[in-house]
Write a protein that holds these residues in place. Structure first.
Motif, short mmCIF file in Angstrom:
data_model
loop_
_atom_site.label_atom_id
_atom_site.label_comp_id
_atom_site.label_asym_id
_atom_site.label_seq_id
_atom_site.Cartn_x
_atom_site.Cartn_y
_atom_site.Cartn_z
N GLY A 122 0.66 -1.16 0.00
CA GLY A 122 0.49 -0.03 0.12
C GLY A 122 0.53 1.09 -0.53
N GLY A 123 1.74 0.91 0.81
CA GLY A 123 2.27 2.11 0.71
C GLY A 123 3.26 2.57 -0.36
N ALA A 124 4.03 1.47 -1.17
CA ALA A 124 4.03 1.66 -2.60
C ALA A 124 3.33 2.03 -3.29
CB ALA A 124 4.71 0.43 -3.45
N VAL A 125 2.19 2.38 -3.56
CA VAL A 125 1.03 3.13 -4.59
C VAL A 125 1.33 4.07 -4.20
CG1 VAL A 125 -1.35 2.95 -4.72
CG2 VAL A 125 0.12 0.41 -4.26
N ARG A 126 1.44 4.18 -2.72
CA ARG A 126 1.27 5.94 -2.74
C ARG A 126 2.41 6.73 -3.31
NH1 ARG A 126 3.16 8.34 1.89
NH2 ARG A 126 3.23 6.70 3.19
N LEU A 127 3.54 5.50 -2.53
CA LEU A 127 5.24 6.47 -3.23
C LEU A 127 5.72 6.21 -5.06
CD1 LEU A 127 7.67 4.60 -0.23
CD2 LEU A 127 6.33 6.57 -0.56
N THR A 128 4.88 5.54 -5.55
CA THR A 128 5.11 6.09 -7.01
C THR A 128 4.18 6.71 -7.29
OG1 THR A 128 3.28 4.08 -7.38
CG2 THR A 128 5.62 3.22 -6.55
N GLY A 129 2.98 7.67 -6.54
CA GLY A 129 1.81 8.38 -7.61
C GLY A 129 1.46 7.24 -8.18
N SER A 130 0.70 6.39 -7.12
CA SER A 130 -0.21 5.42 -8.20
C SER A 130 -1.37 5.62 -7.43
CB SER A 130 0.01 4.45 -7.90
OG SER A 130 1.31 4.41 -9.09
N GLY A 131 -1.47 6.70 -6.22
CA GLY A 131 -2.88 6.46 -5.33
C GLY A 131 -4.50 6.63 -6.13
N LEU A 132 -4.16 7.80 -7.02
CA LEU A 132 -5.47 7.74 -8.08
C LEU A 132 -5.06 7.58 -9.54
CD1 LEU A 132 -6.47 11.54 -7.18
CD2 LEU A 132 -7.21 9.18 -6.48
N GLY A 133 -4.41 6.05 -9.59
CA GLY A 133 -4.28 5.23 -10.78
C GLY A 133 -5.60 4.41 -11.28
N CYS A 134 -6.05 4.15 -9.99
CA CYS A 134 -7.54 4.07 -10.26
C CYS A 134 -8.53 5.20 -9.96
CB CYS A 134 -7.86 2.48 -9.74
SG CYS A 134 -6.50 0.94 -10.57
N PRO A 135 -8.98 5.47 -10.77
CA PRO A 135 -9.51 6.54 -9.86
C PRO A 135 -11.13 6.48 -9.32
CG PRO A 135 -9.77 7.29 -12.66
CD PRO A 135 -8.71 5.82 -11.96
N ASP A 136 -11.19 4.79 -9.92
CA ASP A 136 -12.86 4.77 -9.88
C ASP A 136 -12.71 3.36 -8.28
OD1 ASP A 136 -15.93 4.42 -9.16
OD2 ASP A 136 -15.59 3.66 -11.39
N TRP A 137 -13.46 3.25 -7.65
CA TRP A 137 -14.06 2.08 -6.47
C TRP A 137 -15.65 1.40 -6.45
CZ3 TRP A 137 -15.83 0.16 -1.68
CH2 TRP A 137 -14.79 -0.42 -1.57
N PRO A 138 -15.46 0.52 -6.52
CA PRO A 138 -14.22 -0.70 -6.86
C PRO A 138 -13.70 -1.30 -8.37
CG PRO A 138 -16.54 -1.73 -6.21
CD PRO A 138 -16.69 -0.50 -5.91
N ASN A 139 -14.88 -0.84 -9.08
CA ASN A 139 -13.87 -0.94 -10.28
C ASN A 139 -12.48 -0.18 -10.41
OD1 ASN A 139 -15.40 -2.66 -11.26
ND2 ASN A 139 -17.12 -0.85 -11.39
N CYS A 140 -11.23 -0.48 -11.45
CA CYS A 140 -10.53 0.52 -11.46
C CYS A 140 -10.89 1.78 -12.52
CB CYS A 140 -9.17 -0.08 -11.88
SG CYS A 140 -7.95 0.74 -12.07
N ASP A 141 -11.23 1.42 -13.31
CA ASP A 141 -12.03 2.90 -14.53
C ASP A 141 -13.45 2.70 -14.33
OD1 ASP A 141 -9.70 4.21 -15.01
OD2 ASP A 141 -9.28 2.50 -15.94
N PRO A 142 -14.46 3.80 -14.31
CA PRO A 142 -15.79 3.68 -14.36
C PRO A 142 -16.25 2.21 -15.63
CG PRO A 142 -14.74 5.90 -14.21
CD PRO A 142 -13.84 4.75 -14.42
N GLY A 143 -16.90 1.23 -15.00
CA GLY A 143 -17.22 -0.28 -16.40
C GLY A 143 -16.47 -0.56 -15.99
N HIS A 144 -14.94 -0.56 -15.98
CA HIS A 144 -14.14 -1.55 -16.24
C HIS A 144 -13.52 -1.74 -14.69
CE1 HIS A 144 -14.31 0.03 -19.63
NE2 HIS A 144 -13.96 -1.06 -20.33
N LEU A 145 -13.40 -3.05 -14.19
CA LEU A 145 -12.58 -4.01 -13.52
C LEU A 145 -11.14 -3.30 -13.74
CD1 LEU A 145 -12.99 -4.95 -10.67
CD2 LEU A 145 -13.06 -7.39 -11.97
N THR A 146 -10.56 -3.75 -14.76
CA THR A 146 -9.60 -3.73 -14.91
C THR A 146 -8.73 -2.55 -15.46
OG1 THR A 146 -9.80 -4.55 -16.48
CG2 THR A 146 -9.07 -6.03 -14.74
N PRO A 147 -7.48 -1.89 -15.47
CA PRO A 147 -7.36 -0.97 -16.10
C PRO A 147 -7.15 -0.88 -17.46
CG PRO A 147 -5.49 -1.36 -14.65
CD PRO A 147 -6.55 -2.55 -14.37
N ARG A 148 -7.86 0.53 -18.45
CA ARG A 148 -7.63 0.56 -19.30
C ARG A 148 -6.99 0.41 -20.28
NH1 ARG A 148 -12.88 2.64 -21.01
NH2 ARG A 148 -13.59 4.42 -19.44
#
Length: 314
Positions: free
Chosen positions: A33-59
């Motif tokens: 979880g710390g690695a997510v923050r330290l790589t600037g990926s905290g909003l890499g998936c801007p939606d929750w629980p999906n990664c992108d709106p309408g998509h469970l995985t990254p586009r």
């Protein structure tokens, strides 16, 4: 009856191995979880629980930040499976123990709280209050798992102190102190440059000021470790307790060194990652030391002896 006979049963040793794996995964996910923050990926998936709106995985698999956040969510799923197995295992363990079942259910409650906080972190765009709470609840959840692992290796009887009361009191003070250190550390992090996203809101505290407060709490903690060490020696506590506290001291000194090095070198992300791992290790080591100050004896069952009625003269 045949159905009941087919239900698998777990030995105490097998269940304890399950609790160890669960605790280990809960420790690892703090670091990921710390690695997510330290790589600037905290909003890499801007939606929750999906990664992108309408998509469970990254586009796109080429979106590194999205993939980092998504893989952390996948690892979270593995942790949820481990927690579920710990609960089911407590029900299949022979003999079944109510205390282990309740402790395993505590993992479920903590995991649900983490899922809610994780969603709030994303929905509120990495507000520092939610990020702090997310980390601190992770430590509480890890603590629950460590207690479960310890209790799974003990008899179900009442706890008995195996060291002098002064040692136990100093150990409890260490546990409180390391919790304060962790809270102060999250404030420093929430005021620093690694917010998980370039546009993440940060606290307006000055880093030197909050770092000084955090450093003071570390000094107090190290002082308590040395005091506890002195009490162990003075009361001639078992050698294994002194070794456990020695491990705490080594890990804590390494953690403090990393903290000072990262502060005087511009807070590089890699060292911050090591600092997060160190904080997790120190907390686990202190709790491990404290829990071993007690031992439990097998529960005794007092058999009821029937009393013959007194004979009365005819």
């Amino acid at each position: 009856m045949n159905v009941l006979r087919r239900v698998p049963r777990l030995s105490p040793a097998a269940y304890r191995r399950i609790t160890f794996v669960t605790a280990l995964l809960l420790a690892v996910i703090i670091v990921t979880g710390g690695a997510v923050r330290l790589t600037g990926s905290g909003l890499g998936c801007p939606d929750w629980p999906n990664c992108d709106p309408g998509h469970l995985t990254p586009r796109s698999a080429s979106d590194i930040n999205a993939m980092v956040e998504f893989l952390n969510r996948v690892f979270t799923t593995l942790v949820s499976i481990a927690v579920g197995i710990a609960v089911i295992g407590s029900l299949l363990r022979t003999p079944r123990r109510r205390d282990l079942t309740w402790l395993s259910l505590g993992l479920v409650a903590g995991f649900i709280a983490q899922a809610v906080l994780g969603g709030l972190v994303v929905l509120y765009k990495l507000q520092p209050q939610f990020v702090m709470a997310h980390f601190l609840v992770s430590l509480v959840l890890l603590g629950n798992a460590i207690v479960l692992h310890r209790r799974a290796g003990q008899p179900p009887g009442p706890a008995r102190l195996r060291v002098a009361p002064a040692v136990q009191q100093a150990g409890f003070a260490m546990l409180v102190s390391i919790s304060i250190v962790a809270i102060a550390g999250t404030v420093v992090t929430a005021s620093g440059p690694h917010g998980g996203d370039a546009h993440a809101k940060r606290f307006s505290f000055l880093i030197p000021q909050v770092a000084e407060i955090h450093g003071t709490t570390v000094v107090v903690f190290l002082g308590l470790v040395l005091l506890t060490f002195w009490l162990l020696r003075r009361t001639r506590a078992p050698l294994e307790d002194q070794r456990r506290l020695g491990l705490v001291l080594i890990v804590a000194c390494a953690q403090a060194a990393i903290g000072y090095i990262q502060y005087f070198n511009g807070i590089p992300a890699l060292l911050v990652g090591f600092h997060i791992a160190g904080a997790t290790a120190v907390f686990a080591a202190v709790l491990h030391f404290y829990l071993h100050l007690f031992e439990r004896e097998p529960a005794t069952v007092t058999a009821r002896v029937p009393v013959e009625p007194a004979l009365t003269p005819a």
